[in-house]
Write an enzyme that holds these catalytic residues in place. Structure first.
Site, PDB file in Angstrom:
ATOM      1  N   LYS A 233      -7.800   1.335  -3.095  1.00 12.79           N
ATOM      2  CA  LYS A 233      -7.423   0.898  -1.741  1.00 12.79           C
ATOM      3  C   LYS A 233      -7.610   2.035  -0.725  1.00 12.79           C
ATOM      4  O   LYS A 233      -8.190   1.840   0.345  1.00 12.79           O
ATOM      5  CB  LYS A 233      -5.964   0.431  -1.772  1.00 12.79           C
ATOM      6  CG  LYS A 233      -5.312   0.210  -0.433  1.00 12.79           C
ATOM      7  CD  LYS A 233      -5.666  -1.112   0.180  1.00 12.79           C
ATOM      8  CE  LYS A 233      -5.116  -1.228   1.585  1.00 12.79           C
ATOM      9  NZ  LYS A 233      -5.525  -2.428   2.257  1.00 12.79           N
TER      10      LYS A 233
ATOM     11  N   THR B 139       0.870  -1.175   0.000  1.00 15.94           N
ATOM     12  CA  THR B 139       0.000   0.000   0.000  1.00 15.94           C
ATOM     13  C   THR B 139       0.906   1.225   0.000  1.00 15.94           C
ATOM     14  O   THR B 139       1.660   1.438   0.961  1.00 15.94           O
ATOM     15  CB  THR B 139      -0.893   0.028   1.258  1.00 15.94           C
ATOM     16  OG1 THR B 139      -1.635  -1.191   1.312  1.00 15.94           O
ATOM     17  CG2 THR B 139      -1.853   1.204   1.213  1.00 15.94           C
TER      18      THR B 139
ATOM     19  N   LYS C  50      -1.606   4.995   8.689  1.00 21.38           N
ATOM     20  CA  LYS C  50      -0.830   5.078   7.436  1.00 21.38           C
ATOM     21  C   LYS C  50      -1.771   5.284   6.240  1.00 21.38           C
ATOM     22  O   LYS C  50      -1.544   6.163   5.403  1.00 21.38           O
ATOM     23  CB  LYS C  50      -0.027   3.781   7.244  1.00 21.38           C
ATOM     24  CG  LYS C  50       0.654   3.693   5.886  1.00 21.38           C
ATOM     25  CD  LYS C  50       1.215   2.313   5.564  1.00 21.38           C
ATOM     26  CE  LYS C  50       1.640   2.270   4.096  1.00 21.38           C
ATOM     27  NZ  LYS C  50       2.148   0.975   3.664  1.00 21.38           N
TER      28      LYS C  50
HETATM   29  P1  NAD Z   1       6.168  -5.769   7.281  1.00 18.37           P
HETATM   30  O1  NAD Z   1       6.843  -4.619   7.909  1.00 18.37           O
HETATM   31  O2  NAD Z   1       5.845  -6.991   8.101  1.00 18.37           O
HETATM   32  O3  NAD Z   1       7.010  -6.273   6.001  1.00 18.37           O
HETATM   33  C1  NAD Z   1       7.751  -5.439   5.156  1.00 18.37           C
HETATM   34  C2  NAD Z   1       9.035  -6.162   4.807  1.00 18.37           C
HETATM   35  O4  NAD Z   1       9.780  -5.368   3.869  1.00 18.37           O
HETATM   36  C3  NAD Z   1       9.950  -6.395   6.011  1.00 18.37           C
HETATM   37  O5  NAD Z   1      10.245  -7.780   6.139  1.00 18.37           O
HETATM   38  C4  NAD Z   1      11.198  -5.564   5.688  1.00 18.37           C
HETATM   39  O6  NAD Z   1      12.397  -6.146   6.169  1.00 18.37           O
HETATM   40  C5  NAD Z   1      11.156  -5.556   4.169  1.00 18.37           C
HETATM   41  N1  NAD Z   1      11.944  -4.473   3.580  1.00 18.37           N
HETATM   42  C6  NAD Z   1      12.034  -3.180   3.992  1.00 18.37           C
HETATM   43  N2  NAD Z   1      12.854  -2.499   3.169  1.00 18.37           N
HETATM   44  C7  NAD Z   1      13.277  -3.379   2.223  1.00 18.37           C
HETATM   45  C8  NAD Z   1      14.132  -3.262   1.095  1.00 18.37           C
HETATM   46  N3  NAD Z   1      14.710  -2.097   0.779  1.00 18.37           N
HETATM   47  N4  NAD Z   1      14.356  -4.364   0.343  1.00 18.37           N
HETATM   48  C9  NAD Z   1      13.773  -5.556   0.667  1.00 18.37           C
HETATM   49  N5  NAD Z   1      12.957  -5.716   1.722  1.00 18.37           N
HETATM   50  C10 NAD Z   1      12.706  -4.637   2.490  1.00 18.37           C
HETATM   51  O7  NAD Z   1       4.820  -5.181   6.647  1.00 18.37           O
HETATM   52  P2  NAD Z   1       3.527  -5.998   6.154  1.00 18.37           P
HETATM   53  O8  NAD Z   1       2.519  -6.032   7.252  1.00 18.37           O
HETATM   54  O9  NAD Z   1       3.972  -7.254   5.500  1.00 18.37           O
HETATM   55  O10 NAD Z   1       2.944  -4.982   5.071  1.00 18.37           O
HETATM   56  C11 NAD Z   1       3.511  -4.861   3.784  1.00 18.37           C
HETATM   57  C12 NAD Z   1       2.647  -3.934   2.956  1.00 18.37           C
HETATM   58  O11 NAD Z   1       1.311  -4.457   2.884  1.00 18.37           O
HETATM   59  C13 NAD Z   1       2.523  -2.516   3.526  1.00 18.37           C
HETATM   60  O12 NAD Z   1       2.552  -1.603   2.457  1.00 18.37           O
HETATM   61  C14 NAD Z   1       1.168  -2.543   4.223  1.00 18.37           C
HETATM   62  O13 NAD Z   1       0.575  -1.264   4.294  1.00 18.37           O
HETATM   63  C15 NAD Z   1       0.379  -3.465   3.308  1.00 18.37           C
HETATM   64  N6  NAD Z   1      -0.746  -4.139   3.954  1.00 18.37           N
HETATM   65  C16 NAD Z   1      -0.596  -4.717   5.178  1.00 18.37           C
HETATM   66  C17 NAD Z   1      -1.676  -5.361   5.769  1.00 18.37           C
HETATM   67  C18 NAD Z   1      -1.543  -6.007   7.126  1.00 18.37           C
HETATM   68  O14 NAD Z   1      -2.570  -6.373   7.705  1.00 18.37           O
HETATM   69  N7  NAD Z   1      -0.334  -6.199   7.642  1.00 18.37           N
HETATM   70  C19 NAD Z   1      -2.918  -5.411   5.101  1.00 18.37           C
HETATM   71  C20 NAD Z   1      -3.023  -4.848   3.828  1.00 18.37           C
HETATM   72  C21 NAD Z   1      -1.924  -4.209   3.269  1.00 18.37           C
END
Ligand code: NAD
Length: 288
Positions: free
Chosen positions: A161, A86, A236
């Site tokens: 979204k 997102t 966010k």
């Molecule tokens: P998270 O923080 O658990 O995962 C993000 C991952 O990205 C981490 O493992 C981090 O180490 C990695 N990362 C950061 N910088 C990086 C880079 N430069 N290169 C490679 N990897 C890198 O977050 P999440 O909960 O998995 O969410 C991910 C996305 O999905 C976000 O944009 C969030 O808004 C969206 N989202 C999350 C949910 C939820 O319920 N968690 C629901 C819908 C959408």
């Protein structure tokens, strides 16, 4: 298909594992996470080289832009960059332009359904980008999710979204403040649910994710408001919808107020790490 999956956190890891279990050749990369059961590359570029589709699941637009700078030059011509994070609409469109200029396909494909949906393979994808790229990636959306809506050109997925989540933030606050008012008026919460869930005040927040413990279907309220969908993630998304509204010149006063209330809840009122429906105990506390 050969797939690179970059960003293997709470959402990305189960999504990548579902693709691997379905028989796709998945190469992962993450700067911190090392999920069991996935083959990992040493860099984002190494994961992306030779892949048919590169999927990203990253925290925000700034990180997406940085990762795109690394992977786009490494991708083979005709491959597709599919971002499921997102992020802000401007970053989604900028990355799509950059990919297109390099002879690649690009999709923005944010999801709803949360961590449970990522694990179960029941996410909903909201997708922006060209028809051909959508058709190529659709079988992967079918594995990771139960529905993919092609919303329009680049950025349309992110637009859908943040509009959806702006409605969600506003209706959750309205539902919580109404429950807290009902408490003050001496109205039983179960009776409040029985009426509203079948009357014109009904919503997903009330009917499917009721913020009152012990009332309605099981929800994070029944688990001491452990997320679920954390308040800071709602903040966010409300920040993204307000940024989009400002850049598009749209008037979104309810979205602005929801953003302000979640900001205060997360930064000053102990809401960080709690489910976004914990607005209900917050209102109850305010009401004394
Ligand atoms: P998270 O923080 O658990 O995962 C993000 C991952 O990205 C981490 O493992 C981090 O180490 C990695 N990362 C950061 N910088 C990086 C880079 N430069 N290169 C490679 N990897 C890198 O977050 P999440 O909960 O998995 O969410 C991910 C996305 O999905 C976000 O944009 C969030 O808004 C969206 N989202 C999350 C949910 C939820 O319920 N968690 C629901 C819908 C959408």
């Amino acid at each position: 298909m050969k797939i690179a999956f970059i960003g293997l956190g709470n959402m990305g890891a189960p999504m990548a594992l579902n693709l691997a279990r379905a028989g796709h050749q998945v190469m992962g990369f993450d700067t911190a996470a090392r999920p069991d059961g996935l083959t990992m590359a040493d860099s984002a570029a190494a994961a992306a080289a030779g892949a048919d589709v590169v999927i990203t699941m990253l925290p925000n637009g700034q990180i997406l832009r940085a990762v795109a700078d690394q992977v786009i030059p490494a991708m083979r011509p005709g491959a597709i960059l599919c971002d499921c994070s997102t992020v802000d609409v401007d970053s989604a469109r900028a990355v799509a332009d950059q990919a297109r200029a390099a002879g690649l396909g690009a999709l923005d494909a944010p999801v709803s359904g949360g961590i449970g949906g990522a694990q179960a393979g029941t996410l909903t994808f909201m997708v922006g980008g060209p028809d051909e790229a959508f058709a190529t990636v659709a079988p992967l959306f079918d594995i990771m999710g139960q529905k993919a809506v092609h919303c329009g050109d680049a950025g349309a997925g992110q637009a859908a979204k943040i509009c959806n989540n702006m409605i969600l933030g506003v209706t959750m606050i309205a539902t919580c403040e109404a429950f807290a008012l009902a408490d003050k008026l001496g109205l039983d919460r179960q009776k409040m649910f029985d009426v509203v869930s079948t009357s014109s005040g009904y919503s997903w927040s009330m009917n499917a994710y009721c913020p009152a413990p012990g009332v309605g279907p099981k929800s994070p309220a029944d688990n001491d408001y452990k997320p679920g969908f954390a308040a800071e993630l709602m903040l966010k998304d409300l920040n993204l919808s307000q940024a989009a509204a400002a850049s598009a010149g749209a008037d979104t006063p309810m979205g602005a107020l929801a953003r302000q209330l979640y900001d205060r809840f997360v930064e000053q009122e102990g809401g960080r790490g709690r489910d976004f429906s914990a607005m209900l105990p917050r209102f109850v506390e305010k009401n004394g």
